[in-house]
Motif scaffolding. Structure first.
Motif, PDB file in Angstrom:
ATOM      1  N   SER A   1       0.974  -1.240   0.076  1.00 32.99           N
ATOM      2  CA  SER A   1      -0.145   0.089  -0.051  1.00 32.99           C
ATOM      3  C   SER A   1       0.853   1.139   0.011  1.00 32.99           C
TER       4      SER A   1
ATOM      5  N   GLU B   1       1.165   5.750  -1.510  1.00 32.94           N
ATOM      6  CA  GLU B   1       0.317   6.981  -2.177  1.00 32.94           C
ATOM      7  C   GLU B   1       1.769   7.391  -3.010  1.00 32.94           C
TER       8      GLU B   1
ATOM      9  N   GLU C   1      -3.654   6.819  -4.728  1.00 37.76           N
ATOM     10  CA  GLU C   1      -3.561   6.019  -3.599  1.00 37.76           C
ATOM     11  C   GLU C   1      -3.916   4.564  -3.841  1.00 37.76           C
TER      12      GLU C   1
ATOM     13  N   GLU D   1      -3.879   0.331  -2.807  1.00 40.81           N
ATOM     14  CA  GLU D   1      -3.823  -0.692  -1.600  1.00 40.81           C
ATOM     15  C   GLU D   1      -3.132  -1.736  -2.218  1.00 40.81           C
TER      16      GLU D   1
ATOM     17  N   SER E   1      -5.130   3.459 -10.450  1.00 42.70           N
ATOM     18  CA  SER E   1      -5.165   2.149  -9.545  1.00 42.70           C
ATOM     19  C   SER E   1      -6.673   1.991  -9.823  1.00 42.70           C
TER      20      SER E   1
END
Lengths: 560, 118
Positions: free
Chosen positions: A467, A469, A474, A476, A491
């Motif tokens: 995970s 940023e 962002e 995960e 993403s």
């Protein structure tokens, strides 16, 4: 002084072949002749190996060293012999390979030191230069081993020192040098027991002899490109060519090196071998013979028995052809790389998967190095891939930003003319190879390929491993992410969604074609669905799909 | 280290023996003009003990041996080639004479000897 430049031309064209001084251009011709003659006899020198170490191919190592030395002066108009010698020494130092290559570079270094900036060389200077070659070569080692190239340069320099007291004719002195080198090489087994055991003379010494003899042959106007003695290169007779002519039942390949007791009756020998098998080849060099044959399994010991009765066997190789065939078949299935024409421009491409390799090969790549993200190829691997190609014009496509450095290092290590196109990803690599033309102008093609780098965007779709940023995106762990030209831009939850989002981020108006290379971690059905959706959304664009077979990345997308 | 057991017993080869082979081979290798101390402190020890295997470290694991060489190379040679050659030669000599497998030969160039400056 005005006719300096034509010293050797005069002597080469006039009847008498004697001269008292030579200049830089003469030395250049002599170095070139030495190089060509060593090249012609490279295999013979290689065949003299006794140590099974990678330094092994002495002939090749010395040749690469000499090639690097000659490259320094190939285009030089310099007539000052000191300056030319200095360049030769510098080139030899930079290109030195293997033990014998390093020693050879020291020989040139000592030689150049004496000639230091002198316009011409006469017999006295030659004698001093060779003595300095000897001294410099011997200084490089604590315990000099006699019976090697060191002994040969020592013997030659002593003979020349002795000779210049009687003659000032350089051609005559060279004759003495060649004769001494020859005798010295023949005596090496007496000084170095391991040579005697193996039944060979020292390979480095023999290489040095060929360098002197090449110079002598230039003056005597003898041909330089065909070795007088032909031993077939074993690696060249072992594979591809002979494989096509394997007949049924000829299951074993036998190669025997031997020294006959009496003069060999070739005709009778061939006759006897003909009864045992097929694909018979016999090579000879310095009294050493090499025989190659294919036989039935039940007869595989017969060549040995036959040869035992006529001489001393020094080495026997046996190989099961069926195994060999299988390996070759497997390799062929893997990749069908076409042999390039000698002297043409070769492209070496780094590729992360078999499908992509196939695509590069179909576009004309002469060699493939496996590697890419998380498995960068070594400098050695890159170097090896093109060192054996029959050309000195090589273009490397690293296809990954982490490989560019290794490719540049390989370029620096090679004596070939190598250009690295800094392709940072697969799609740049593919755009670049489309500009390739085997017979085109090297510099022009390199320029075209460099220009092509801006003409394609590269998208990559993969699964996030943690995970994070980045760039406001962002992510995960476990989600699908899209990178555009190496930067994380989108993403999403599915490959399809991420792929379409990614395309939105590019300047699709300016592009006309989207090519998808799918990896080993996605199915063909999924990919065809994705390509349909893309075609729906961008009806004016061409969409192509290829199996790239790369690991980690579901999709590599080339947008041109 | 025992590289092999034969029916009537075992063979043990000491660090020191292997270091001697390595050091002799290195000195026969072209371009190597000397072995060097790993550091100043061990330099003093060596000066006192006259260790014949100065400049060589030997490490064993279960099946193989690794060598570290600390060398002085002749100025004006191609250091990369000389270093390649010496590591190949040392590996070859140790494997040939002891039957052990040499996993690594690390070459540390500790200095250059300048005989001629050209």
């Amino acid at each position: 002084m005005i006719n300096q430049k034509t010293h050797m031309e005069q002597t080469l064209t006039s009847q008498s072949s004697s001269y008292n001084t030579i200049n830089g251009q003469d030395l250049k011709k002599l170095v070139e002749a030495a190089l060509r003659w060593l090249k012609a006899n490279q295999q013979l020198v290689n065949s003299l190996n006794v140590f099974p170490v990678p330094d092994g191919d002495t002939g090749t190592n010395m040749l690469l060293t000499m090639q690097a030395a000659y490259n320094e002066i190939a285009n030089s108009e310099e007539t000052n012999i000191g300056k030319v010698a200095k360049d030769v020494a510098q080139g030899a130092l930079m290109g030195a390979r293997g033990n014998s290559g390093v020693i050879l570079s020291q020989i040139w270094r000592g030689f150049a030191r004496v000639l230091d900036n002198l316009p011409e060389m006469d017999a006295q200077i030659l004698s001093r230069a060779l003595s300095e070659s000897r001294n410099t070569a011997y200084k490089g080692v604590v315990r000099p081993v006699e019976g090697t190239i060191l002994t040969v340069i020592k013997d030659v320099s002593l003979a020349v020192e002795n000779c210049v007291t009687k003659s000032s004719d350089l051609a005559e002195i060279l004759d003495v040098a060649v004769k001494t080198a020859d005798e010295s090489v023949k005596y090496t087994p007496e000084l170095l027991p391991i040579l005697k055991t193996a039944g060979v003379v020292d390979s480095g010494g023999k290489g040095l002899f060929f360098l002197f003899e090449g110079m002598q042959r230039l003056i005597q106007k003898l041909p330089l490109d065909e070795g007088t003695i032909v031993i077939k290169d074993l690696s060249s007779i072992k594979f591809a060519e002979t494989m096509d002519v394997v007949e049924d039942g000829q299951d074993v390949e036998v190669v025997i090196d031997f020294t006959p007791n009496d003069k060999l009756d070739l005709e009778a020998f061939y006759n006897d071998l003909g009864k045992i098998g097929t694909s018979i080849q016999v090579g000879e060099g310095d009294g050493l013979y090499r025989m190659h044959i294919h036989t039935e399994e039940s007869k595989q010991d017969e060549p040995e028995a036959l040869i035992k009765s006529m001489g001393q066997i020094s080495k026997i190789y046996k190989e099961d052809l069926r195994d060999q065939m299988k390996r070759i078949e497997a390799k062929k299935k893997e990749l069908d790389i076409k042999q390039i024409a000698p002297g043409s421009i070769a492209v070496v491409s780094v590729s992360p998967g078999p499908g992509l390799s196939q695509i590069f090969v179909s576009q004309g790549a002469a060699a493939i190095v496996t590697g890419g993200q998380t498995m960068n190829p070594s400098i050695e691997e890159i170097l090896k891939s093109f060192e054996d190609l029959p050309t000195d014009k090589v273009i490397i496509l690293p296809n990954n930003k982490n490989v560019i450095l290794a490719a540049n290092s390989a370029k620096a290590l090679s004596v070939k003319n190598v250009a690295v196109i800094p392709t940072r990803n697969i799609s740049q690599g593919i755009s670049a190879i489309l500009r390739w033309n085997p017979d085109g102008d090297f510099d022009q093609i390199v320029e075209d390929m460099n220009d092509s780098l801006d003409e394609a965007d590269c998208g990559e779709i993969t699964t996030a491993t943690r995970s994070v940023e980045i760039n406001g995106v962002e992510v995960e762990e476990g989600k699908i992410i899209g990178l555009l030209n190496g930067k994380l831009v989108v993403s999403g939850n599915s490959v399809l969604e991420t792929c379409l989002d990614l395309l939105e981020k590019t300047d699709m108006e300016m592009r006309e074609r989207v090519t998808l290379f799918y990896g080993s971690n996605i199915t063909e059905e999924e990919v065809s669905k994705i390509s349909e959706k893309i075609a729906e959304k961008y009806p004016d664009h061409e969409v192509e799909v290829h199996n790239g077979g790369q690991p980690h990345y579901q999709l590599i997308i080339s947008i041109e | 280290m025992n590289p092999s057991d034969n029916p009537i017993g075992s063979i043990y080869i000491s660090h020191r023996s292997i270091a001697s082979i390595a050091s002799q081979s290195a000195l026969e290798s072209y371009g190597i003009v000397g072995l060097a101390n790993k550091n100043l402190a061990s330099g003093f020890t060596h000066a006192l003990t006259k260790d014949p295997v100065m400049g060589v470290d030997v490490f064993f694991d279960e099946t193989s041996v690794s060598i570290d060489l600390y060398l002085i190379i002749e100025y004006g040679t191609r250091i990369k080639s000389v270093a390649d050659n010496v590591s190949e030669f040392v590996k070859y000599q140790i494997e040939k004479t002891t039957g052990l497998t040499v996993k690594q030969v690390n070459v540390h160039v500790r200095g250059l000897r300048i005989s001629n400056t050209d």
